[in-house]
Design a protein around this motif. Structure first.
Motif, PDB file in Angstrom:
ATOM      1  N   GLU A   1     -13.669 -12.366   8.882  1.00 47.39           N
ATOM      2  CA  GLU A   1     -14.038 -12.274  10.302  1.00 47.39           C
ATOM      3  C   GLU A   1     -15.515 -11.970  10.485  1.00 47.39           C
ATOM      4  O   GLU A   1     -15.881 -10.999  11.148  1.00 47.39           O
TER       5      GLU A   1
ATOM      6  N   VAL B   1       3.594   0.535   2.615  1.00 46.70           N
ATOM      7  CA  VAL B   1       3.349  -0.465   3.656  1.00 46.70           C
ATOM      8  C   VAL B   1       3.239  -1.824   2.982  1.00 46.70           C
ATOM      9  O   VAL B   1       2.408  -2.025   2.110  1.00 46.70           O
TER      10      VAL B   1
ATOM     11  N   GLY C   1      -3.665  -7.091  11.517  1.00 46.16           N
ATOM     12  CA  GLY C   1      -2.810  -6.275  10.664  1.00 46.16           C
ATOM     13  C   GLY C   1      -1.848  -7.066   9.801  1.00 46.16           C
ATOM     14  O   GLY C   1      -0.986  -6.496   9.152  1.00 46.16           O
ATOM     15  N   CYS C   2      -2.004  -8.399   9.757  1.00 44.70           N
ATOM     16  CA  CYS C   2      -1.067  -9.209   8.979  1.00 44.70           C
ATOM     17  C   CYS C   2      -1.487  -9.319   7.519  1.00 44.70           C
ATOM     18  O   CYS C   2      -0.807  -9.950   6.723  1.00 44.70           O
TER      19      CYS C   2
ATOM     20  N   THR D   1       1.256   4.803   1.242  1.00 44.16           N
ATOM     21  CA  THR D   1       0.655   5.677   2.255  1.00 44.16           C
ATOM     22  C   THR D   1       1.480   6.956   2.380  1.00 44.16           C
ATOM     23  O   THR D   1       2.515   7.094   1.739  1.00 44.16           O
TER      24      THR D   1
ATOM     25  N   ARG E   1       2.836  -8.883  10.102  1.00 46.64           N
ATOM     26  CA  ARG E   1       3.083  -8.054   8.932  1.00 46.64           C
ATOM     27  C   ARG E   1       4.576  -7.899   8.657  1.00 46.64           C
ATOM     28  O   ARG E   1       5.345  -7.658   9.583  1.00 46.64           O
TER      29      ARG E   1
ATOM     30  N   SER F   1      -7.440  -9.349   5.581  1.00 49.72           N
ATOM     31  CA  SER F   1      -8.488  -8.702   4.793  1.00 49.72           C
ATOM     32  C   SER F   1      -7.982  -8.394   3.387  1.00 49.72           C
ATOM     33  O   SER F   1      -8.704  -8.577   2.405  1.00 49.72           O
ATOM     34  N   THR F   2      -6.740  -7.956   3.320  1.00 48.62           N
ATOM     35  CA  THR F   2      -6.135  -7.672   2.025  1.00 48.62           C
ATOM     36  C   THR F   2      -6.138  -8.920   1.158  1.00 48.62           C
ATOM     37  O   THR F   2      -6.513  -8.874  -0.020  1.00 48.62           O
TER      38      THR F   2
ATOM     39  N   ALA G   1       1.902  -5.170   2.985  1.00 49.89           N
ATOM     40  CA  ALA G   1       0.835  -5.891   3.685  1.00 49.89           C
ATOM     41  C   ALA G   1       0.960  -7.393   3.466  1.00 49.89           C
ATOM     42  O   ALA G   1       0.775  -8.179   4.390  1.00 49.89           O
TER      43      ALA G   1
ATOM     44  N   TYR H   1       0.851  -1.193   0.000  1.00 51.40           N
ATOM     45  CA  TYR H   1       0.000   0.000   0.000  1.00 51.40           C
ATOM     46  C   TYR H   1       0.879   1.231   0.000  1.00 51.40           C
ATOM     47  O   TYR H   1       1.845   1.307   0.764  1.00 51.40           O
TER      48      TYR H   1
HETATM   49  N1  LIG Z   1      -6.218   0.966   2.152  1.00 51.73           N
HETATM   50  C1  LIG Z   1      -5.057   0.862   2.841  1.00 51.73           C
HETATM   51  N2  LIG Z   1      -4.127   1.816   2.730  1.00 51.73           N
HETATM   52  C2  LIG Z   1      -2.964   1.698   3.396  1.00 51.73           C
HETATM   53  N3  LIG Z   1      -2.641   0.674   4.206  1.00 51.73           N
HETATM   54  C3  LIG Z   1      -3.544  -0.298   4.348  1.00 51.73           C
HETATM   55  C4  LIG Z   1      -4.816  -0.259   3.691  1.00 51.73           C
HETATM   56  N4  LIG Z   1      -5.501  -1.356   4.030  1.00 51.73           N
HETATM   57  C5  LIG Z   1      -4.719  -2.047   4.873  1.00 51.73           C
HETATM   58  N5  LIG Z   1      -3.547  -1.431   5.079  1.00 51.73           N
HETATM   59  C6  LIG Z   1      -2.413  -1.905   5.908  1.00 51.73           C
HETATM   60  O1  LIG Z   1      -2.106  -3.205   5.495  1.00 51.73           O
HETATM   61  C7  LIG Z   1      -1.915  -4.053   6.606  1.00 51.73           C
HETATM   62  C8  LIG Z   1      -2.839  -5.235   6.518  1.00 51.73           C
HETATM   63  O2  LIG Z   1      -4.179  -4.793   6.634  1.00 51.73           O
HETATM   64  P1  LIG Z   1      -5.394  -5.804   6.666  1.00 51.73           P
HETATM   65  O3  LIG Z   1      -6.625  -5.004   6.812  1.00 51.73           O
HETATM   66  O4  LIG Z   1      -5.314  -6.704   5.492  1.00 51.73           O
HETATM   67  O5  LIG Z   1      -5.090  -6.621   8.012  1.00 51.73           O
HETATM   68  P2  LIG Z   1      -5.965  -7.730   8.735  1.00 51.73           P
HETATM   69  O6  LIG Z   1      -5.108  -8.917   8.899  1.00 51.73           O
HETATM   70  O7  LIG Z   1      -7.252  -7.911   8.069  1.00 51.73           O
HETATM   71  O8  LIG Z   1      -6.180  -7.073  10.162  1.00 51.73           O
HETATM   72  P3  LIG Z   1      -7.412  -7.285  11.156  1.00 51.73           P
HETATM   73  O9  LIG Z   1      -7.319  -8.673  11.639  1.00 51.73           O
HETATM   74  O10 LIG Z   1      -7.145  -6.296  12.244  1.00 51.73           O
HETATM   75  O11 LIG Z   1      -8.646  -7.004  10.374  1.00 51.73           O
HETATM   76  C9  LIG Z   1      -2.127  -3.208   7.825  1.00 51.73           C
HETATM   77  O12 LIG Z   1      -0.872  -2.867   8.358  1.00 51.73           O
HETATM   78  C10 LIG Z   1      -2.811  -1.975   7.351  1.00 51.73           C
HETATM   79  O13 LIG Z   1      -2.351  -0.863   8.043  1.00 51.73           O
END
Ligand SMILES: Nc1ncnc2c1ncn2[C@@H]1O[C@H](COP(=O)(O)OP(=O)(O)OP(=O)(O)O)[C@@H](O)[C@H]1O
Ligand SMILES: [Mg+2]
Lengths: 291, 271
Positions: free
Chosen positions: B174, B34, B57-58, B29, B225, B61-62, B36, B27
């Motif tokens: 989730e 970042v 944050g790992c 930023t 992450r 969702s991405t 991901a 990503y």
């Molecule tokens: N649109 C975005 N712009 C910038 N950074 C992002 C964006 N979406 C996610 N991130 C970063 O990417 C990383 C992974 O995010 P993600 O939402 O995939 O984590 P996650 O495993 O789903 O977390 P959680 O379990 O808390 O939902 C995080 O560090 C987040 O800060």
């Protein structure tokens, strides 16, 4: 719910049904009381002000050309009813045309602002400065350009009233959770369907918030137009009454304008009620939710 | 469906249905890029229940958004049955971390949104929507608006919306994360029931170790992450799984294995 009744032995099911019924009754009672409060309190305040006003002007013997008592205003209102009605219609027409123009121009403009960032960047500064400019100042110019008829008043009403429509529509369209757009895409909705099924309904509370501001501003615009140069309308009537020191008629005209403004506002609110389910009407969200 | 060029099937010889190959996501930023996801390769077999487990944050969702075609990977590719995904996939059912219901539509109306998107025949779709809502304990709530429903009920509506077109694949982020333990147990059981009948391919993102063990055929455990694939764990518990099974030593052993992994990676610390 007498004491005797409470001590009777009952089956649990009956008890639940009964407490359900009593909850329903107390809800209905509370709703009824709230409705009464909502009407009674404001009416009471208005009546109180009128009484103080009436008593004050009589006790202090204020001359009628300075401040007539409400009773005298009421008499003048009734005596001049046909006159007020005639001028009221004209003002109403100006307001509604100005308001309609605000919608017809404002909503597509907001759409363009939302859809094309470049357009937004180039047009927004002009739009904002058009709002900073005092519209009253350009009213005489409009008279020069468009004569003394309906048109200049409609245009002034429009100029004052369209801005909130543009802003609230643009904000409403932009303020949607990204997840909703992701959802639309993953379900396979195209751009048009996404707009009509997601963005527009999502923006409606905000749009109506803007329309409600707009209609009150349209009233101001029409009257300003009539002040500057007109031969009809309530604003014109106010000027005439002022010129002839007929303060009673002046007040009657102000009352007529107020009633007109409130009725038009309520009509917009009615449209809002019909257009969107009650629970998402702005207040909870919408106007207060910016992108 | 997005059918384009075929991927050389060098990895996952065992005919993966959903296949991620070397997927990375960076990503951009304000304070720099970042990372991901980093080089994630994983395949889900047809009809498999695959969970993605990892610390907050790992990149879970991405990963799910990329699998849904809603986000583009910075590098690597996603393919379905060998066809590379380049656009949002519309053949799936997706449940987001929050219910994402339209406030101006009733529960039934929200479920029907999917039917409208897929242009399903109205009366039949409506019947199916009602059946689905009934199956997750929402009969009688069809005409309620989202604000009249509890958090758990809302998430159930969004589950029905993801199922009404009978998708071959379900992606869930989730879905039960924000719910109380009891509602969560119930929904997990409901989900197992639905999956048992239909056996769609499921990609299930979760924080919860027991939830993942309970539901999954396989669990993909991710590193902190930037998210990478840490370990694949096969769950060989008999199906259908019951609540009582959570007390068995086999179940506990799986939990232990994952917790040990998290301890080793510093995700968890026993002071
Ligand atoms: N649109 C975005 N712009 C910038 N950074 C992002 C964006 N979406 C996610 N991130 C970063 O990417 C990383 C992974 O995010 P993600 O939402 O995939 O984590 P996650 O495993 O789903 O977390 P959680 O379990 O808390 O939902 C995080 O560090 C987040 O800060
Ligand atoms: Mg997440």
């Amino acid at each position: 719910m007498a004491e005797a009744e409470r001590s009777l032995p009952r089956s649990p099911a009956v008890a639940v049904a009964e407490s359900e019924a009593s909850a329903e009754r107390s809800r209905a009672r509370r709703a009824w009381r709230a409705r009464i409060r909502n009407v009674l309190y404001p009416v009471g305040v208005v009546l109180g002000v009128l009484v103080i006003w009436e008593a004050g002007t009589r006790l202090l013997e204020v001359p009628a050309f300075l401040l007539p008592p409400p009773s005298a205003v009421a008499v003048s209102f009734i005596a001049n009813a046909p006159l007020l009605l005639f001028h009221g219609w004209i003002t109403t027409a100006e307001i509604l045309l100005g308001f309609a123009l605000s919608i017809v121009v404002g909503i597509p403009l907001a759409l363009a602002i939302f859809l094309w960032p470049t357009f937004s960047r180039s047009v927004l500064p002009l739009l904002v400065s058009s709002q900073a400019m005092p519209k009253v100042a350009v009213a005489p110019l409009f008279l020069v350009w468009f004569g003394f008829g309906l048109l200049p008043k409609v245009l002034i009403a429009f100029l004052i009233a369209f801005f909130p429509v543009v802003i609230s529509t643009a904000v409403g369209l932009a303020s949607i959770e990204p997840e909703k757009i992701y959802l639309a895409r993953s379900m396979g909705f195209g751009a048009t369907a996404t707009f009509f099924k997601f963005r527009l309904p999502n923006a409606l509370p905000s749009i109506f918030g803007g329309l409600k501001i707009s209609i009150t501003l349209a009233v101001v615009g029409a009257v300003v137009g009539e002040f500057v140069g007109g031969d009809a309308g309530l604003g014109y009537l106010l000027m005439v009454a002022n010129g002839s020191m007929d303060t009673r008629l002046l007040f009657a005209g102000i009352v007529a304008l107020t009633v007109l403004g409130v009725v038009l506002f309520l009509l917009v609110e009615l449209a809002e009620r019909l257009a969107i389910p009650r629970h998402i009407i702005a207040g909870d969200r919408g106007v207060h939710e910016t992108a | 469906m997005t059918q384009t060029k075929s991927l050389s099937s060098e990895t996952n010889a065992e005919a993966a249905y959903l296949c991620l190959q070397g997927v990375s996501k960076v990503y951009a930023t304000h304070d720099g890029p970042v990372r991901a996801l980093e080089q994630v390769s994983v395949g889900a077999r047809r009809g498999e229940f695959l969970s993605v487990l990892g610390p907050s944050g790992c990149g879970k969702s991405t990963l799910l958004m990329i699998a849904a075609g809603l986000l583009r990977p910075s590098s690597g590719a996603v393919s379905i049955d060998g066809a590379v995904v380049t656009r949002p996939r519309t053949d799936i059912g997706i449940v987001f971390q929050s219910p994402v219901l339209l406030e101006w539509r009733t529960a039934l109306g929200n479920v029907m949104l999917q039917a409208e998107a897929k242009k399903l025949e109205r009366t039949a779709a409506k019947r199916r929507a009602r059946d689905l809502l009934g199956a997750v304990g929402l009969s009688g709530f069809e005409d309620k608006y989202p604000h009249e429903l509890s958090g758990g009920m809302r998430q159930r509506v969004s589950l029905c919306r993801a199922l009404i077109h009978d998708p071959n694949q379900l992606l869930m982020d989730e879905p039960f994360g924000a719910l109380d333990a009891l509602t969560r147990d119930q929904l997990v059981l409901d989900l197992q029931q639905i999956w048992n009948k239909r056996r769609m391919t499921v990609l299930f993102v979760t924080h919860s170790v027991p939830e993942a063990v309970f539901l999954s055929d396989r669990i993909m455990v991710m590193t902190p992450r930037p998210g990478r694939l840490d370990r694949m764990i096969d769950i060989e518990l008999p199906r259908p799984r019951t609540l009582a099974m959570r007390e068995t030593p086999e179940f506990a052993a799986y939990i232990r294995e994952i917790l040990d992994l998290f301890l080793a990676r510093g995700v968890l610390r026993e002071h």
